[in-house]
Each structure stands twice: as structure tokens, then as C-alpha cells.
Design a protein around this motif. Structure first.
Motif, short mmCIF file in Angstrom:
data_model
loop_
_atom_site.label_atom_id
_atom_site.label_comp_id
_atom_site.label_asym_id
_atom_site.label_seq_id
_atom_site.Cartn_x
_atom_site.Cartn_y
_atom_site.Cartn_z
N MET A 1 0.91 -1.23 0.02
CA MET A 1 -0.12 -0.07 0.12
C MET A 1 0.89 1.28 -0.02
O MET A 1 1.96 1.41 0.58
N TYR A 2 0.61 2.33 -0.70
CA TYR A 2 1.13 3.60 -0.69
C TYR A 2 0.42 4.61 0.07
O TYR A 2 -0.82 4.63 0.28
N TYR A 3 1.24 5.50 0.60
CA TYR A 3 0.70 6.61 1.23
C TYR A 3 1.25 7.83 0.82
O TYR A 3 2.49 8.08 0.19
N LYS A 4 0.57 8.93 1.15
CA LYS A 4 0.83 10.22 0.88
C LYS A 4 0.52 11.44 1.96
O LYS A 4 -0.42 10.99 2.58
N PHE A 5 0.87 12.35 2.11
CA PHE A 5 0.66 13.30 3.01
C PHE A 5 -0.48 14.21 2.40
O PHE A 5 -0.65 14.67 1.55
N ASN A 6 -1.53 14.13 3.64
CA ASN A 6 -2.61 14.87 3.11
C ASN A 6 -2.60 16.23 3.85
O ASN A 6 -2.42 16.64 5.12
N GLY A 7 -2.42 17.61 3.22
CA GLY A 7 -2.39 18.59 3.51
C GLY A 7 -3.53 19.25 4.30
O GLY A 7 -3.25 19.90 5.07
N PHE A 8 -4.81 18.75 4.31
CA PHE A 8 -5.62 19.25 5.08
C PHE A 8 -5.72 18.61 6.32
O PHE A 8 -5.98 19.45 7.36
N GLN A 10 -3.14 16.83 7.81
CA GLN A 10 -1.95 16.85 8.06
C GLN A 10 -1.52 15.43 8.64
O GLN A 10 -0.59 15.06 9.63
N ARG A 11 -1.86 14.29 8.02
CA ARG A 11 -1.64 12.78 8.54
C ARG A 11 -1.27 12.19 7.14
O ARG A 11 -1.67 12.59 5.79
N LEU A 12 -0.81 10.99 7.44
CA LEU A 12 -0.53 10.14 6.16
C LEU A 12 -1.86 9.47 5.86
O LEU A 12 -2.57 8.85 6.63
N VAL A 13 -2.12 9.53 4.35
CA VAL A 13 -3.50 8.64 4.12
C VAL A 13 -3.07 7.68 2.88
O VAL A 13 -2.07 7.90 2.16
N GLY A 14 -4.01 6.49 2.85
CA GLY A 14 -3.70 5.69 1.86
C GLY A 14 -3.69 6.13 0.29
O GLY A 14 -4.56 7.26 0.27
N ALA A 15 -3.08 6.02 -0.60
CA ALA A 15 -3.06 6.45 -1.94
C ALA A 15 -2.82 5.41 -2.83
O ALA A 15 -2.24 4.43 -2.60
N ALA A 16 -2.96 5.73 -4.02
CA ALA A 16 -2.55 4.99 -5.27
C ALA A 16 -1.24 5.20 -5.54
O ALA A 16 -0.63 6.12 -5.19
#
Length: 116
Positions: A1-8, A10-16
């Protein structure tokens, strides 16, 4: 699974995978042109250089090792003669002079001034 930083949040969320490697929708730009040369001279490879270069001088390390390891009773910081003695004595004079100056300044600062 991949993660990216959500600017809104301020946490890591799952992503494609594509979103994780290219954040905020940025896509990589593939350049078809080669970049401009920064330096005009070509780079010399180590394999192209001769084994010994002319700019290298004589190796003084063995001579200095003999000089400094000689058991003649002279301290290491005075082994090279007059320049070392001059440097040592100048350093000691400045150290003693600075110490005396600090003590005089401390004495003068500790004395009360006369109020007229």
C-alpha cells in the motif's frame, strides 16, 4: 500500500501508486533536449591521467617522521628549531600579557569610583 501526506488533515493517508509518487497531481516532465553544458572543458577521467603527476612534490613525511621521532630530549613543539622557538615564546608572551591585562582590568572594575 502507498501513502501520501494530506495537507488538510496533516496525516498520512492511503493512496494509489501514481498519487504517492506524484503529489498534488504533478506529473513528471520528460525532457527531449539534453541540458546545456555548465562548464566548457571536458571532464578528465582518472583512468586517463598518468600514474604520477608532475604537480606532486617530494614526499616529506618520512623525513619529518625521522625528525620528530628522534630521541634528543627536545619537546615535539620545538623540534624544528628557531621558528618553533620564536612562535612558542611569542605565544607565551601574549598569554602572560593577556592574563596580566585581565587581572588589572578586574582589579580596576572591583574598585568603587569616587563620587564628587
Amino acid at each position: 500500500m502507498y501513502y501520501k501526506f494530506n495537507g488538510f488533515t496533516q496525516r498520512l493517508v492511503g493512496a494509489a501508486a501514481s498519487a504517492a509518487y506524484n503529489p498534488q497531481g504533478l506529473k513528471p516532465i520528460v525532457s527531449t533536449e539534453s541540458p546545456a553544458l555548465i562548464f566548457g572543458t571536458p571532464t578528465k577521467l582518472a583512468s586517463d591521467l598518468p600514474a604520477t603527476d608532475s604537480f606532486l612534490g617530494k614526499n616529506k613525511v618520512p623525513d619529518l617522521q625521522k625528525l620528530f621521532q628522534k630521541a634528543d630530549g627536545v619537546p615535539v613543539h620545538l623540534k624544528r628549531g628557531v621558528p618553533d622557538k620564536l612562535l612558542y615564546r611569542t605565544t607565551m608572551a601574549l598569554t602572560i600579557g593577556g592574563t596580566i591585562y585581565c587581572l588589572v582590568a578586574l582589579y580596576m572594575a572591583s574598585q568603587p569610583r569616587n563620587q564628587k
